[in-house]
Design an enzyme around this catalytic site. Structure first.
Site, PDB file in Angstrom:
ATOM      1  N   ARG A  18       8.479   6.935  -3.967  1.00 43.36           N
ATOM      2  CA  ARG A  18       8.589   7.874  -5.096  1.00 43.36           C
ATOM      3  C   ARG A  18       9.993   8.423  -5.238  1.00 43.36           C
ATOM      4  O   ARG A  18      10.590   8.843  -4.237  1.00 43.36           O
ATOM      5  CB  ARG A  18       7.669   9.074  -4.866  1.00 43.36           C
ATOM      6  CG  ARG A  18       6.232   8.750  -4.973  1.00 43.36           C
ATOM      7  CD  ARG A  18       5.436  10.029  -5.207  1.00 43.36           C
ATOM      8  NE  ARG A  18       4.065   9.764  -4.837  1.00 43.36           N
ATOM      9  CZ  ARG A  18       3.567  10.042  -3.654  1.00 43.36           C
ATOM     10  NH1 ARG A  18       4.313  10.603  -2.745  1.00 43.36           N
ATOM     11  NH2 ARG A  18       2.318   9.755  -3.393  1.00 43.36           N
ATOM     12  N   ARG A  43      -5.543  -7.771  14.967  1.00 43.83           N
ATOM     13  CA  ARG A  43      -4.693  -6.894  15.760  1.00 43.83           C
ATOM     14  C   ARG A  43      -5.598  -5.843  16.378  1.00 43.83           C
ATOM     15  O   ARG A  43      -6.549  -5.363  15.747  1.00 43.83           O
ATOM     16  CB  ARG A  43      -3.673  -6.243  14.820  1.00 43.83           C
ATOM     17  CG  ARG A  43      -2.515  -5.637  15.523  1.00 43.83           C
ATOM     18  CD  ARG A  43      -1.480  -6.660  15.916  1.00 43.83           C
ATOM     19  NE  ARG A  43      -0.369  -5.973  16.557  1.00 43.83           N
ATOM     20  CZ  ARG A  43       0.181  -6.342  17.696  1.00 43.83           C
ATOM     21  NH1 ARG A  43      -0.250  -7.417  18.327  1.00 43.83           N
ATOM     22  NH2 ARG A  43       1.179  -5.666  18.206  1.00 43.83           N
ATOM     23  N   TYR A  55      -8.046  -5.902   4.736  1.00 41.38           N
ATOM     24  CA  TYR A  55      -7.522  -4.608   5.155  1.00 41.38           C
ATOM     25  C   TYR A  55      -8.036  -3.547   4.170  1.00 41.38           C
ATOM     26  O   TYR A  55      -7.374  -3.231   3.189  1.00 41.38           O
ATOM     27  CB  TYR A  55      -5.995  -4.691   5.102  1.00 41.38           C
ATOM     28  CG  TYR A  55      -5.266  -3.562   5.746  1.00 41.38           C
ATOM     29  CD1 TYR A  55      -4.563  -3.756   6.925  1.00 41.38           C
ATOM     30  CD2 TYR A  55      -5.245  -2.294   5.175  1.00 41.38           C
ATOM     31  CE1 TYR A  55      -3.881  -2.714   7.514  1.00 41.38           C
ATOM     32  CE2 TYR A  55      -4.569  -1.260   5.771  1.00 41.38           C
ATOM     33  CZ  TYR A  55      -3.884  -1.476   6.927  1.00 41.38           C
ATOM     34  OH  TYR A  55      -3.201  -0.434   7.515  1.00 41.38           O
ATOM     35  N   ARG A  61       0.819  -1.207   0.000  1.00 42.17           N
ATOM     36  CA  ARG A  61       0.000   0.000   0.000  1.00 42.17           C
ATOM     37  C   ARG A  61       0.852   1.255   0.000  1.00 42.17           C
ATOM     38  O   ARG A  61       0.382   2.335  -0.285  1.00 42.17           O
ATOM     39  CB  ARG A  61      -0.881   0.039   1.249  1.00 42.17           C
ATOM     40  CG  ARG A  61      -1.758  -1.126   1.463  1.00 42.17           C
ATOM     41  CD  ARG A  61      -2.298  -1.163   2.874  1.00 42.17           C
ATOM     42  NE  ARG A  61      -3.182  -0.044   3.163  1.00 42.17           N
ATOM     43  CZ  ARG A  61      -2.950   0.858   4.096  1.00 42.17           C
ATOM     44  NH1 ARG A  61      -1.869   0.790   4.819  1.00 42.17           N
ATOM     45  NH2 ARG A  61      -3.777   1.841   4.317  1.00 42.17           N
ATOM     46  N   ARG A 103       2.258   5.891  16.464  1.00 41.88           N
ATOM     47  CA  ARG A 103       2.132   7.268  15.970  1.00 41.88           C
ATOM     48  C   ARG A 103       1.489   8.158  17.015  1.00 41.88           C
ATOM     49  O   ARG A 103       0.811   7.673  17.937  1.00 41.88           O
ATOM     50  CB  ARG A 103       1.335   7.320  14.672  1.00 41.88           C
ATOM     51  CG  ARG A 103      -0.012   6.644  14.726  1.00 41.88           C
ATOM     52  CD  ARG A 103      -0.647   6.649  13.342  1.00 41.88           C
ATOM     53  NE  ARG A 103      -1.847   5.842  13.281  1.00 41.88           N
ATOM     54  CZ  ARG A 103      -2.565   5.654  12.194  1.00 41.88           C
ATOM     55  NH1 ARG A 103      -2.211   6.233  11.062  1.00 41.88           N
ATOM     56  NH2 ARG A 103      -3.644   4.897  12.214  1.00 41.88           N
TER      57      ARG A 103
HETATM   58  P1  FAD Z   1     -16.295  -0.811  11.196  1.00 43.13           P
HETATM   59  O1  FAD Z   1     -16.047   0.633  11.096  1.00 43.13           O
HETATM   60  O2  FAD Z   1     -15.459  -1.615  12.135  1.00 43.13           O
HETATM   61  O3  FAD Z   1     -17.829  -1.038  11.537  1.00 43.13           O
HETATM   62  C1  FAD Z   1     -18.334  -2.295  11.909  1.00 43.13           C
HETATM   63  C2  FAD Z   1     -19.394  -2.047  12.955  1.00 43.13           C
HETATM   64  O4  FAD Z   1     -20.034  -3.284  13.229  1.00 43.13           O
HETATM   65  C3  FAD Z   1     -18.829  -1.554  14.285  1.00 43.13           C
HETATM   66  O5  FAD Z   1     -19.432  -0.337  14.648  1.00 43.13           O
HETATM   67  C4  FAD Z   1     -19.136  -2.682  15.273  1.00 43.13           C
HETATM   68  O6  FAD Z   1     -19.472  -2.195  16.556  1.00 43.13           O
HETATM   69  C5  FAD Z   1     -20.336  -3.343  14.613  1.00 43.13           C
HETATM   70  N1  FAD Z   1     -20.490  -4.748  14.978  1.00 43.13           N
HETATM   71  C6  FAD Z   1     -19.569  -5.742  14.874  1.00 43.13           C
HETATM   72  N2  FAD Z   1     -20.079  -6.904  15.332  1.00 43.13           N
HETATM   73  C7  FAD Z   1     -21.349  -6.638  15.731  1.00 43.13           C
HETATM   74  C8  FAD Z   1     -22.397  -7.422  16.302  1.00 43.13           C
HETATM   75  N3  FAD Z   1     -22.218  -8.718  16.565  1.00 43.13           N
HETATM   76  N4  FAD Z   1     -23.568  -6.819  16.593  1.00 43.13           N
HETATM   77  C9  FAD Z   1     -23.746  -5.501  16.366  1.00 43.13           C
HETATM   78  N5  FAD Z   1     -22.785  -4.706  15.823  1.00 43.13           N
HETATM   79  C10 FAD Z   1     -21.621  -5.260  15.512  1.00 43.13           C
HETATM   80  N6  FAD Z   1      -9.316   4.137   6.037  1.00 43.13           N
HETATM   81  C11 FAD Z   1      -9.017   5.154   5.201  1.00 43.13           C
HETATM   82  O7  FAD Z   1      -9.548   5.219   4.081  1.00 43.13           O
HETATM   83  N7  FAD Z   1      -8.149   6.143   5.588  1.00 43.13           N
HETATM   84  C12 FAD Z   1      -7.544   6.153   6.804  1.00 43.13           C
HETATM   85  O8  FAD Z   1      -6.762   7.061   7.110  1.00 43.13           O
HETATM   86  C13 FAD Z   1      -7.840   5.079   7.706  1.00 43.13           C
HETATM   87  N8  FAD Z   1      -7.273   5.038   8.914  1.00 43.13           N
HETATM   88  C14 FAD Z   1      -7.583   4.013   9.768  1.00 43.13           C
HETATM   89  C15 FAD Z   1      -6.996   3.987  11.031  1.00 43.13           C
HETATM   90  C16 FAD Z   1      -7.283   2.963  11.919  1.00 43.13           C
HETATM   91  C17 FAD Z   1      -6.623   2.951  13.271  1.00 43.13           C
HETATM   92  C18 FAD Z   1      -8.179   1.942  11.537  1.00 43.13           C
HETATM   93  C19 FAD Z   1      -8.495   0.827  12.495  1.00 43.13           C
HETATM   94  C20 FAD Z   1      -8.771   1.955  10.294  1.00 43.13           C
HETATM   95  C21 FAD Z   1      -8.476   2.988   9.392  1.00 43.13           C
HETATM   96  N9  FAD Z   1      -9.071   3.054   8.142  1.00 43.13           N
HETATM   97  C22 FAD Z   1      -8.761   4.081   7.275  1.00 43.13           C
HETATM   98  C23 FAD Z   1     -10.027   2.027   7.694  1.00 43.13           C
HETATM   99  C24 FAD Z   1     -11.465   2.363   8.038  1.00 43.13           C
HETATM  100  O9  FAD Z   1     -11.611   2.460   9.429  1.00 43.13           O
HETATM  101  C25 FAD Z   1     -12.326   1.236   7.503  1.00 43.13           C
HETATM  102  O10 FAD Z   1     -12.173   1.092   6.118  1.00 43.13           O
HETATM  103  C26 FAD Z   1     -13.818   1.407   7.787  1.00 43.13           C
HETATM  104  O11 FAD Z   1     -14.081   2.005   9.006  1.00 43.13           O
HETATM  105  C27 FAD Z   1     -14.439   0.036   7.746  1.00 43.13           C
HETATM  106  O12 FAD Z   1     -15.814   0.134   7.917  1.00 43.13           O
HETATM  107  P2  FAD Z   1     -16.619  -1.169   8.324  1.00 43.13           P
HETATM  108  O13 FAD Z   1     -18.047  -0.803   8.279  1.00 43.13           O
HETATM  109  O14 FAD Z   1     -16.152  -2.311   7.517  1.00 43.13           O
HETATM  110  O15 FAD Z   1     -16.134  -1.528   9.797  1.00 43.13           O
END
Ligand code: FAD
Length: 379
Positions: free
Chosen positions: A180, A255, A354, A176, A285
């Site tokens: 450059r 993780r 990821y 990812r 960070r």
């Molecule tokens: P999530 O945001 O994890 O949402 C899943 C939801 O499901 C959660 O709210 C959880 O509580 C709920 N859930 C799970 N199991 C259950 C259950 N059994 N019952 C009820 N609810 C449940 N992306 C970028 O583009 N740019 C960035 O700079 C970036 N930085 C990041 C930094 C960090 C530290 C992290 C961890 C991620 C980062 N990301 C970034 C990625 C980004 O967070 C994800 O792409 C995005 O939030 C994923 O969305 P999601 O809906 O798949 O998961």
């Protein structure tokens, strides 16, 4: 034990009010379907959730920078919030020095004194370790940048971030990061970038503000499984896929992270994010949130991010890309196809991938397109 208030029969149940669930719910609602949504957390937005602290938008689960080349995704999010023009430029601390990151001519100039792409190319070529078929992250990194850059920027950081030796990790974890040989120090190449004005939470609130979406917070699907499954024949699931099947084949590895936030006076580091590459510094960070929105404030909120092992009951932030986990995932996907054809798994935990935000949005849009038999143009 969470309490389920709403009792309504709908066609669609969405588990998780993060990006995958929220985008899917909005798309379904706009096409005339009623949606019941649950999230076990007490707030919407998943890991993108932001909250105001002394007028500063704080990214509660780590810094989130939006970036995409996908015009459909960009238009979709812009319906709900305006984005500022933040463009990320990375800074990394290694030993007592600060460098521009990802590696670009400025980084190489500061490290080796090179001044042109040709000089950098020559130096890099001399450093690279020949490896025709890199099998892991370390071999791939050594074949791209050689041992000095690997030791300065990659090895310690990777060990902290993943809690593993880089030889145990797939090269995909690092692919990812662009390298450059120009003075372009942008972190992302994408055409569309920014941070939602007023915070990510505002974007989610607007996205879910639809009369056909019913959201219940503080409800764990797994605790109300029978009741919820009986209310909706179709389910979009963004929780952990292995947990959905009660870890039948064993647990996938994740993780986790711990965040330590404090409010201080002034400007702490002059940048939104400063990474730490050293293995002996326990955090990866420091985030200084006010720089994402150029918020004028005499105070500042900083967050140190500490990677840690995932324990059941904690928060699973990152899937870990190893051969063992990939094989296990394939078994869960096969099981899902046979035993839960009514469930669409998606998002970081549902797909065990990821994903950045734009990828999750694209995945949710396609998932609803497929479900409703829509062509891309009609969607
Ligand atoms: P999530 O945001 O994890 O949402 C899943 C939801 O499901 C959660 O709210 C959880 O509580 C709920 N859930 C799970 N199991 C259950 C259950 N059994 N019952 C009820 N609810 C449940 N992306 C970028 O583009 N740019 C960035 O700079 C970036 N930085 C990041 C930094 C960090 C530290 C992290 C961890 C991620 C980062 N990301 C970034 C990625 C980004 O967070 C994800 O792409 C995005 O939030 C994923 O969305 P999601 O809906 O798949 O998961």
């Amino acid at each position: 034990m969470s309490t389920l208030r709403v009792k309504m029969a709908v066609k669609y149940l969405v588990v998780g009010a993060g990006l995958f669930g929220s985008v899917a719910a909005r798309q379904l609602a706009e096409r005339g379907h009623s949606v019941l949504m649950v999230d076990r957390r007490g707030h919407l937005g998943g890991n993108c959730y932001s909250e105001k602290v002394q007028g500063i938008d704080v990214h509660r689960y780590g810094p989130h920078i939006f970036h995409t080349n996908n015009l459909r995704v960009w238009k979709f999010v812009n319906q709900f919030v305006e984005f500022n023009n933040y463009r990320h430029r990375g800074v990394v601390q290694s030993g007592d020095r600060l460098f521009s990151f990802p590696i670009n001519l400025q980084t190489l100039h500061d490290l080796w004194g090179v001044r042109t792409p040709a000089e950098a190319q020559q130096k890099l070529a001399a450093q690279r370790v020949v490896c025709p078929d890199p099998q892991n992250l370390e071999e791939w990194a050594l074949s791209q940048v050689g041992p000095e850059l690997y030791e300065t920027f990659i090895r310690g950081y990777t060990m902290k971030q993943w809690g593993r030796d880089p030889r145990e990790l797939s090269a995909a974890v690092l692919r990812r990061i662009p390298i450059r040989l120009t003075w372009d120090d942008s972190y992302f190449d994408d055409t569309y970038q920014g941070i939602p004005v007023g915070g990510y939470t505002r974007m989610f609130e607007n996205m879910l503000d639809h009369p056909r979406i019913e959201l219940e917070l503080g409800v764990d699907f797994l605790e109300h499984r029978q009741e919820l499954e009986s209310q909706a024949p179709r389910i979009l699931y963004s929780g952990m896929i292995d947990q959905f099947f009660d870890f039948r084949f064993g647990a996938l590895e994740y993780r986790s992270l711990r965040f330590e936030t404090e409010t201080l006076a002034g400007d702490y580091q002059g940048a939104a994010i400063v990474n730490s590459a050293d293995a002996q510094v326990p955090y990866t960070r420091i985030v200084e949130h006010k720089h994402f929105a150029r918020t004028k404030s005499d105070s500042t909120v900083i967050t140190r991010e500490y990677p840690l092992a995932y324990r059941p009951g904690g928060e699973a932030f990152y899937p870990i890309s190893t051969e063992r986990n990939e094989k296990l995932l394939e078994r869960y996907k096969t099981l899902a196809a046979h035993q839960a054809p009514h469930v669409m798994f998606g998002g970081r935990l549902g797909a065990y991938r990821y994903f950045d935000m734009h990828q999750v949005i694209a995945q949710a849009l396609s998932c609803v397109d497929r479900e409703l038999g829509l062509t891309r143009r009609a969607a």
